[in-house]
Design a protein around this motif. Structure first.
Motif, PDB file in Angstrom:
ATOM      1  N   GLU A 138       3.855  15.884  -2.775  1.00 61.78           N
ATOM      2  CA  GLU A 138       4.429  15.872  -1.545  1.00 61.78           C
ATOM      3  C   GLU A 138       3.700  14.636  -0.413  1.00 61.78           C
ATOM      4  OE1 GLU A 138       4.617  19.857  -0.344  1.00 61.78           O
ATOM      5  OE2 GLU A 138       6.058  20.468  -1.702  1.00 61.78           O
ATOM      6  N   ILE A 139       2.527  14.863  -0.546  1.00 64.98           N
ATOM      7  CA  ILE A 139       1.523  13.940   0.490  1.00 64.98           C
ATOM      8  C   ILE A 139       1.828  12.549   0.088  1.00 64.98           C
ATOM      9  CG2 ILE A 139      -0.517  13.143   0.959  1.00 64.98           C
ATOM     10  CD1 ILE A 139      -1.461  16.024   0.759  1.00 64.98           C
ATOM     11  N   MET A 140       2.010  12.187  -1.247  1.00 65.32           N
ATOM     12  CA  MET A 140       2.501  10.994  -1.427  1.00 65.32           C
ATOM     13  C   MET A 140       3.771  10.402  -1.195  1.00 65.32           C
ATOM     14  SD  MET A 140       0.535  10.568  -5.340  1.00 65.32           S
ATOM     15  CE  MET A 140       0.808   8.976  -5.806  1.00 65.32           C
ATOM     16  N   ASP A 141       4.728  11.285  -1.322  1.00 67.91           N
ATOM     17  CA  ASP A 141       6.122  10.976  -0.680  1.00 67.91           C
ATOM     18  C   ASP A 141       6.209  10.948   0.666  1.00 67.91           C
ATOM     19  OD1 ASP A 141       7.027  11.292  -3.350  1.00 67.91           O
ATOM     20  OD2 ASP A 141       7.840  13.367  -3.160  1.00 67.91           O
ATOM     21  N   ARG A 142       5.430  11.598   1.399  1.00 63.01           N
ATOM     22  CA  ARG A 142       5.409  11.322   2.878  1.00 63.01           C
ATOM     23  C   ARG A 142       4.627   9.921   3.151  1.00 63.01           C
ATOM     24  NH1 ARG A 142       3.716  16.849   6.144  1.00 63.01           N
ATOM     25  NH2 ARG A 142       3.511  15.186   7.692  1.00 63.01           N
ATOM     26  N   ALA A 143       3.675   9.758   2.430  1.00 62.75           N
ATOM     27  CA  ALA A 143       3.021   8.423   2.571  1.00 62.75           C
ATOM     28  C   ALA A 143       3.914   7.377   2.275  1.00 62.75           C
ATOM     29  CB  ALA A 143       1.538   8.096   1.785  1.00 62.75           C
ATOM     30  N   LYS A 144       4.534   7.236   1.331  1.00 62.18           N
ATOM     31  CA  LYS A 144       5.586   6.087   0.997  1.00 62.18           C
ATOM     32  C   LYS A 144       6.410   6.214   1.899  1.00 62.18           C
ATOM     33  CE  LYS A 144       4.756   6.733  -4.100  1.00 62.18           C
ATOM     34  NZ  LYS A 144       5.465   7.235  -5.406  1.00 62.18           N
ATOM     35  N   ALA A 145       7.225   7.177   2.604  1.00 64.27           N
ATOM     36  CA  ALA A 145       8.197   7.348   3.333  1.00 64.27           C
ATOM     37  C   ALA A 145       7.921   6.617   4.731  1.00 64.27           C
ATOM     38  CB  ALA A 145       8.720   8.371   3.701  1.00 64.27           C
ATOM     39  N   LEU A 149       1.839   3.962   1.645  1.00 65.72           N
ATOM     40  CA  LEU A 149       1.523   3.892   0.285  1.00 65.72           C
ATOM     41  C   LEU A 149       2.728   3.081  -0.511  1.00 65.72           C
ATOM     42  CD1 LEU A 149      -0.085   5.438  -2.179  1.00 65.72           C
ATOM     43  CD2 LEU A 149       1.621   7.060  -2.211  1.00 65.72           C
ATOM     44  N   ARG A 150       1.948   2.232  -1.400  1.00 63.05           N
ATOM     45  CA  ARG A 150       2.821   1.460  -2.382  1.00 63.05           C
ATOM     46  C   ARG A 150       3.951   2.680  -2.958  1.00 63.05           C
ATOM     47  NH1 ARG A 150      -0.696  -2.231  -5.555  1.00 63.05           N
ATOM     48  NH2 ARG A 150       1.012  -2.613  -6.905  1.00 63.05           N
ATOM     49  N   THR A 151       4.910   1.862  -3.417  1.00 56.86           N
ATOM     50  CA  THR A 151       6.098   2.788  -4.103  1.00 56.86           C
ATOM     51  C   THR A 151       6.165   2.880  -5.509  1.00 56.86           C
ATOM     52  OG1 THR A 151       7.568   1.038  -4.120  1.00 56.86           O
ATOM     53  CG2 THR A 151       7.397   2.394  -2.120  1.00 56.86           C
ATOM     54  N   ASP A 152       5.089   2.054  -6.083  1.00 51.67           N
ATOM     55  CA  ASP A 152       4.977   2.022  -7.505  1.00 51.67           C
ATOM     56  C   ASP A 152       4.199   2.847  -8.219  1.00 51.67           C
ATOM     57  OD1 ASP A 152       3.102   0.069  -6.768  1.00 51.67           O
ATOM     58  OD2 ASP A 152       3.589  -1.539  -7.984  1.00 51.67           O
ATOM     59  N   VAL A 153       3.487   3.677  -7.535  1.00 54.97           N
ATOM     60  CA  VAL A 153       2.622   4.761  -8.094  1.00 54.97           C
ATOM     61  C   VAL A 153       2.968   6.045  -8.314  1.00 54.97           C
ATOM     62  CG1 VAL A 153       0.575   3.261  -7.369  1.00 54.97           C
ATOM     63  CG2 VAL A 153       1.244   4.665  -5.658  1.00 54.97           C
ATOM     64  N   GLY A 154       2.569   6.890  -8.967  1.00 55.30           N
ATOM     65  CA  GLY A 154       2.761   7.969  -9.055  1.00 55.30           C
ATOM     66  C   GLY A 154       1.608   9.282  -9.196  1.00 55.30           C
ATOM     67  N   VAL A 155       1.549  10.354  -9.179  1.00 53.91           N
ATOM     68  CA  VAL A 155       0.563  11.446  -9.089  1.00 53.91           C
ATOM     69  C   VAL A 155      -0.397  11.265 -10.209  1.00 53.91           C
ATOM     70  CG1 VAL A 155       0.097  13.801  -9.021  1.00 53.91           C
ATOM     71  CG2 VAL A 155       2.084  13.070  -7.769  1.00 53.91           C
ATOM     72  N   ALA A 194       0.394   0.258   1.145  1.00 50.48           N
ATOM     73  CA  ALA A 194       1.327  -0.725   1.364  1.00 50.48           C
ATOM     74  C   ALA A 194       1.212  -1.611   2.332  1.00 50.48           C
ATOM     75  CB  ALA A 194       2.459   0.205   1.408  1.00 50.48           C
ATOM     76  N   PRO A 195       1.707  -3.121   2.531  1.00 46.08           N
ATOM     77  CA  PRO A 195       2.373  -3.522   1.266  1.00 46.08           C
ATOM     78  C   PRO A 195       1.697  -3.819  -0.064  1.00 46.08           C
ATOM     79  CG  PRO A 195       2.054  -5.358   2.857  1.00 46.08           C
ATOM     80  CD  PRO A 195       1.448  -3.692   3.551  1.00 46.08           C
ATOM     81  N   ALA A 196       2.359  -3.538  -1.195  1.00 50.50           N
ATOM     82  CA  ALA A 196       1.572  -4.009  -2.379  1.00 50.50           C
ATOM     83  C   ALA A 196       1.578  -5.671  -2.569  1.00 50.50           C
ATOM     84  CB  ALA A 196       2.374  -3.614  -3.571  1.00 50.50           C
ATOM     85  N   ARG A 197       0.194  -5.810  -2.961  1.00 49.36           N
ATOM     86  CA  ARG A 197      -0.288  -7.386  -3.021  1.00 49.36           C
ATOM     87  C   ARG A 197       0.057  -7.624  -4.644  1.00 49.36           C
ATOM     88  NH1 ARG A 197      -5.297  -8.600   0.912  1.00 49.36           N
ATOM     89  NH2 ARG A 197      -4.247  -7.510   2.863  1.00 49.36           N
ATOM     90  N   SER A 198       0.270  -6.792  -5.327  1.00 50.85           N
ATOM     91  CA  SER A 198       0.558  -7.266  -6.866  1.00 50.85           C
ATOM     92  C   SER A 198       1.725  -6.274  -7.455  1.00 50.85           C
ATOM     93  CB  SER A 198      -0.531  -7.148  -7.617  1.00 50.85           C
ATOM     94  OG  SER A 198      -1.227  -5.768  -7.640  1.00 50.85           O
ATOM     95  N   GLU A 199       2.152  -6.854  -8.449  1.00 48.88           N
ATOM     96  CA  GLU A 199       3.075  -6.105  -9.209  1.00 48.88           C
ATOM     97  C   GLU A 199       2.350  -5.357 -10.529  1.00 48.88           C
ATOM     98  OE1 GLU A 199       7.224  -6.415 -11.779  1.00 48.88           O
ATOM     99  OE2 GLU A 199       6.752  -7.974 -10.399  1.00 48.88           O
TER     100      GLU A 199
END
Length: 213
Positions: A138-145, A149-155, A194-199
């Motif tokens: 939930e915290i990561m989802d809030r940070a992404k929103a 937080l970069r969107t391409d990471v998971g728990v 975020a923003p992510a600096r790499s893929e």
């Protein structure tokens, strides 16, 4: 005429008994990290400053004590993240607090015990684990929103890195790397922003991915 219903007296643990239990758990966590899960319970009792009987009165076997240690560590890391979120409203700050507290709790040294020492599906363990996973998700989802937080990471990505960077395995003599832990974790956290600096290669890791691996 109504018959009076007897009131059952609720017996609560005494304050000294609760303190003894906490001392046992603290001593066990320290010794599991230093020597591994097979450390003699007599040695844990000695470090806690209690008698052997007190240890066995609180924890009937080693599995019960290990489980309590792991659950208490997960609970404290969850509480740290919740407190940071309540104090600041900043989701990324809450994630950072979780990462650093998990390192201080030496959670990585305890992780192997979760898979090798006792029943992974014990209700207490599953409840503590689910609380951590749900909260951090939930915290990561809030940070992404919020664009933090970069969107391409998971728990799972966070938990893997915390485990790998935070502490050497239980029983390791490499404790001199402690001074680098928070420095390297902060580098990791900066890489999450975020923003992510790499893929990133692959896809975001979930906790289910970790359990299957």
């Amino acid at each position: 005429m109504q018959t009076a219903i007897p009131v059952q007296k609720v017996t609560r643990p005494r304050a000294d008994a609760l303190r003894n239990r906490e001392r046992i758990v603290t001593a066990a966590r320290e010794m599991f990290v230093e020597f591994g899960p097979e450390v003699p319970l007599d040695e844990i009792a000695r470090r806690a400053g209690v008698g052997n009987a007190t240890v066995y009165r609180n924890f009937p076997d080693r599995d019960a004590l290990v489980r309590e240690v792991v659950c208490s560590v997960m609970d404290r890391t969850s509480e740290a993240a919740e407190s940071a979120l309540a104090e600041t409203g900043d989701a990324f700050e809450a994630l950072s607090r979780f990462v650093h507290v998990a390192a201080d709790e030496r959670i990585s040294a305890l992780c192997p015990m979760m898979s090798s020492t006792f029943d992974q599906h014990h209700p207490d363990l599953e409840a503590a684990r689910e609380r951590v996973e749900q909260l951090i998700g939930e915290i990561m989802d809030r940070a992404k929103a919020a664009g933090q937080l970069r969107t391409d990471v998971g728990v799972g990505d966070v938990m893997v890195v915390v485990s790998q960077l935070s502490r050497p395995p239980a029983g390791s003599a490499c404790m001199n790397i402690d001074r680098f832990v928070h420095r390297h974790l902060q580098l990791f956290l900066d890489g999450l922003r975020a923003p992510a600096r790499s893929e990133l290669p692959g896809k975001p890791a979930t906790m289910e991915d970790l359990r299957r691996s």
